[in-house]
Motif scaffolding. Sequence first.
Motif, PDB file in Angstrom:
ATOM      1  N   SER A  26     -55.788 -37.751  17.141  1.00 32.43           N
ATOM      2  CA  SER A  26     -55.256 -38.982  16.577  1.00 32.43           C
ATOM      3  C   SER A  26     -55.581 -39.140  15.097  1.00 32.43           C
ATOM      4  N   ILE A  27     -56.485 -38.323  14.545  1.00 39.38           N
ATOM      5  CA  ILE A  27     -56.813 -38.459  13.131  1.00 39.38           C
ATOM      6  C   ILE A  27     -56.314 -37.281  12.301  1.00 39.38           C
ATOM      7  N   GLN A  28     -55.470 -36.450  12.898  1.00 37.24           N
ATOM      8  CA  GLN A  28     -54.909 -35.332  12.151  1.00 37.24           C
ATOM      9  C   GLN A  28     -53.869 -35.836  11.157  1.00 37.24           C
ATOM     10  N   ALA A  29     -53.660 -35.069  10.125  1.00 39.90           N
ATOM     11  CA  ALA A  29     -52.677 -35.434   9.100  1.00 39.90           C
ATOM     12  C   ALA A  29     -51.265 -35.386   9.679  1.00 39.90           C
ATOM     13  N   THR A  30     -50.422 -36.255   9.154  1.00 39.05           N
ATOM     14  CA  THR A  30     -49.018 -36.325   9.540  1.00 39.05           C
ATOM     15  C   THR A  30     -48.272 -35.138   8.942  1.00 39.05           C
ATOM     16  N   LYS A  31     -47.342 -34.562   9.691  1.00 39.62           N
ATOM     17  CA  LYS A  31     -46.572 -33.415   9.233  1.00 39.62           C
ATOM     18  C   LYS A  31     -45.539 -33.853   8.195  1.00 39.62           C
ATOM     19  N   VAL A  32     -45.401 -33.049   7.138  1.00 44.65           N
ATOM     20  CA  VAL A  32     -44.426 -33.340   6.086  1.00 44.65           C
ATOM     21  C   VAL A  32     -43.319 -32.289   6.088  1.00 44.65           C
ATOM     22  N   LYS A  33     -42.126 -32.711   5.616  1.00 49.51           N
ATOM     23  CA  LYS A  33     -40.988 -31.805   5.450  1.00 49.51           C
ATOM     24  C   LYS A  33     -40.551 -31.882   3.997  1.00 49.51           C
ATOM     25  N   TYR A  34     -40.397 -30.710   3.369  1.00 48.36           N
ATOM     26  CA  TYR A  34     -39.917 -30.679   1.986  1.00 48.36           C
ATOM     27  C   TYR A  34     -38.413 -30.910   1.947  1.00 48.36           C
ATOM     28  N   CYS A  35     -37.948 -31.582   0.910  1.00 54.21           N
ATOM     29  CA  CYS A  35     -36.527 -31.882   0.746  1.00 54.21           C
ATOM     30  C   CYS A  35     -35.691 -30.617   0.621  1.00 54.21           C
ATOM     31  N   ASP A  36     -36.238 -29.583  -0.024  1.00 56.84           N
ATOM     32  CA  ASP A  36     -35.483 -28.337  -0.194  1.00 56.84           C
ATOM     33  C   ASP A  36     -35.647 -27.396   1.002  1.00 56.84           C
ATOM     34  N   HIS A  49     -52.284 -38.743   5.589  1.00 49.30           N
ATOM     35  CA  HIS A  49     -53.111 -39.469   6.552  1.00 49.30           C
ATOM     36  C   HIS A  49     -52.789 -40.947   6.407  1.00 49.30           C
ATOM     37  N   ILE A  50     -52.436 -41.583   7.497  1.00 51.07           N
ATOM     38  CA  ILE A  50     -52.053 -42.993   7.501  1.00 51.07           C
ATOM     39  C   ILE A  50     -53.098 -43.767   8.288  1.00 51.07           C
ATOM     40  N   THR A  62     -52.924 -47.870   4.553  1.00 52.98           N
ATOM     41  CA  THR A  62     -53.202 -46.926   3.474  1.00 52.98           C
ATOM     42  C   THR A  62     -52.577 -45.578   3.805  1.00 52.98           C
ATOM     43  N   PHE A  63     -51.857 -45.040   2.832  1.00 53.01           N
ATOM     44  CA  PHE A  63     -51.247 -43.723   2.929  1.00 53.01           C
ATOM     45  C   PHE A  63     -51.976 -42.822   1.934  1.00 53.01           C
ATOM     46  N   ASN A  64     -52.674 -41.802   2.422  1.00 55.28           N
ATOM     47  CA  ASN A  64     -53.347 -40.816   1.577  1.00 55.28           C
ATOM     48  C   ASN A  64     -52.589 -39.508   1.681  1.00 55.28           C
TER      49      ASN A  64
END
Length: 158
Positions: A26-36, A49-50, A62-64
């Motif tokens: 539950s404390i892992q970082a959120t996955k991101v997707k690059y626009c390209d 991390h939210i 807070t969004f880090n």
Amino acid sequence: MEILAENRQLNLILLLLATACLVLPSIQATKVKYCDGKGNYNVKVHGVHISPEPVTPGKPATFNISASTGQTVSGGKAALEVSYFGVRVHREDHNLCEETSCPISPGKFVLSHTQTLPAFTPPGSYTLRMKMEDANKHQLTCFSFGFKIGFGSSVSSM
């Protein structure tokens, strides 16, 4: 008596291990997707991390954003777009130097932003897209990530 004490210690260790297995995901970082689709940008995003997650309307969130760069960034802006079910519902720009210390030296850094959403914000799944550019308006990165908004507090935020 010694065997009983060792069993208690073993049970305590197993309990702590089981608790860690439940809490750590539950404390892992959120996955991101690059626009390209590839991440061919000067700024690489390593995770988001939210806190709290899900976000609670009417309370600070807070969004880090953990990132790195190979070049010095002396300023610029971060443009944010928030979508709800694919429809843009909010847009805002932030001075990059208000979200992190400037100049940003080559290496790792964190962008941090805290915001309180209105208490009437509908719960559900949202997507945040961020484009970051330097002071010369060159795009440094573009990425998106999903986040959830839970049910708000019963206290109005005025």
